[in-house]
Design a protein around this motif. Structure first.
Motif, PDB file in Angstrom:
ATOM      1  N   CYS A   1      13.067  57.133  29.271  1.00 11.94           N
ATOM      2  CA  CYS A   1      13.475  57.585  30.610  1.00 11.94           C
ATOM      3  C   CYS A   1      14.979  57.428  30.796  1.00 11.94           C
ATOM      4  O   CYS A   1      15.649  58.326  31.310  1.00 11.94           O
ATOM      5  CB  CYS A   1      12.727  56.798  31.683  1.00 11.94           C
TER       6      CYS A   1
ATOM      7  N   ILE B   1      15.816  60.257  33.387  1.00 15.19           N
ATOM      8  CA  ILE B   1      14.647  60.458  34.245  1.00 15.19           C
ATOM      9  C   ILE B   1      14.536  59.281  35.204  1.00 15.19           C
ATOM     10  O   ILE B   1      14.308  58.145  34.784  1.00 15.19           O
ATOM     11  CB  ILE B   1      13.358  60.592  33.407  1.00 15.19           C
TER      12      ILE B   1
ATOM     13  N   PHE C   1       7.511  63.181  36.774  1.00 11.85           N
ATOM     14  CA  PHE C   1       8.413  64.051  36.022  1.00 11.85           C
ATOM     15  C   PHE C   1       7.591  64.799  34.982  1.00 11.85           C
ATOM     16  O   PHE C   1       6.772  64.209  34.277  1.00 11.85           O
ATOM     17  CB  PHE C   1       9.497  63.239  35.315  1.00 11.85           C
TER      18      PHE C   1
ATOM     19  N   GLY D   1       8.208  67.713  31.908  1.00  9.44           N
ATOM     20  CA  GLY D   1       9.181  68.490  31.152  1.00  9.44           C
ATOM     21  C   GLY D   1       8.566  69.045  29.889  1.00  9.44           C
ATOM     22  O   GLY D   1       7.499  68.607  29.437  1.00  9.44           O
TER      23      GLY D   1
ATOM     24  N   VAL E   1      13.302  70.680  32.086  1.00  5.48           N
ATOM     25  CA  VAL E   1      12.641  70.103  33.252  1.00  5.48           C
ATOM     26  C   VAL E   1      11.761  71.144  33.942  1.00  5.48           C
ATOM     27  O   VAL E   1      12.226  72.242  34.284  1.00  5.48           O
ATOM     28  CB  VAL E   1      13.676  69.551  34.254  1.00  5.48           C
TER      29      VAL E   1
ATOM     30  N   CYS F   1       9.416  69.853  36.547  1.00  8.02           N
ATOM     31  CA  CYS F   1       9.559  69.292  37.897  1.00  8.02           C
ATOM     32  C   CYS F   1      10.001  67.838  37.786  1.00  8.02           C
ATOM     33  O   CYS F   1       9.569  67.108  36.894  1.00  8.02           O
ATOM     34  CB  CYS F   1       8.263  69.411  38.707  1.00  8.02           C
ATOM     35  N   ALA F   2      10.894  67.451  38.678  1.00 14.95           N
ATOM     36  CA  ALA F   2      11.364  66.074  38.770  1.00 14.95           C
ATOM     37  C   ALA F   2      11.077  65.624  40.192  1.00 14.95           C
ATOM     38  O   ALA F   2      11.870  65.827  41.096  1.00 14.95           O
ATOM     39  CB  ALA F   2      12.842  65.979  38.443  1.00 14.95           C
TER      40      ALA F   2
END
Length: 204
Positions: free
Chosen positions: A162, A167, A172, A174, A183, A185-186
């Motif tokens: 991470c 991150i 998260f 990816g 990515v 979604c974060a």
């Protein structure tokens, strides 16, 4: 290709996101693998959670309910002694996977159910051991794995992953590509948005 999922089983936004993740996994094209890393929100801590932090997290639960219709059992804050400690829950997920391949996600789901719906404290080793039994694991093997060097090293490697990839927010998701991590979604995103983003990469 490999999907990289980073979560903490005691992250309330990960709990809200989990049904969307399960739906996504059921739609993945053949050959797409999923690798889960533990994000580790809070190190080991035996001290009671400060009242202000309890109130802040309880408010976050209410916000998630309003935004996503996810259910929470707010009795947790009266029935348990909260601690700001999620590493034990992370180690439990790792230990479950090391004890029996495929049980890591089952343990994550069990922790979420216990914490958010049943007002049980996953910061307690006793709760985690009970959950291991509930998903069919041998409690002695699980407990031994919890305190093993392999589990400790795996959590360290997850946290390092991470840090190396910047991150910070969970959940998260990816896509691991040859030239890096793309990515998807974060942070939380809804089901339709998630599927739309994944379709652009041709994985669903």
């Amino acid at each position: 290709m490999t999907l990289i999922y980073v979560m903490d089983p005691m992250c309330s936004w990960c709990y809200a996101f989990h049904p969307h993740l399960r739906d996504l996994i059921s739609r993945l094209k053949p050959g797409i693998k999923v690798h889960c890393y533990m994000g580790g929100l809070a190190p080991d801590n035996d001290q009671p959670m400060p009242e202000e932090l309890q109130q802040a997290i309880a408010q976050t639960w209410r916000q998630i309910e309003q935004r996503t219709d996810t259910q929470f059992n707010h009795d947790f804050w009266q029935e348990c002694q909260p601690r700001r400690s999620t590493y034990p829950a992370c180690r439990a997920v790792i230990s479950a996977e090391l004890t029996a391949t495929g049980c890591g996600m089952m343990m994550a789901e069990a922790i979420q159910r216990a914490y958010y719906l049943e007002a049980r404290n996953p910061s307690d080793l006793s709760t985690l051991t009970e959950l291991a039994q509930e998903i069919g694991l041998d409690s002695k093997r699980f407990s031994a794995q919890m305190f093993s060097e392999k589990t400790a090293q795996t959590l360290f490697e997850d946290l390092d992953f991470c840090q190396q990839n910047g991150i910070q927010g969970f959940p998260f998701l990816g896509l691991k590509l040859q030239d890096g991590l793309e990515v998807i979604c974060a942070g939380y995103c809804d089901r339709d948005t998630l599927l739309q983003r994944c379709s652009t990469y041709g994985i669903v």
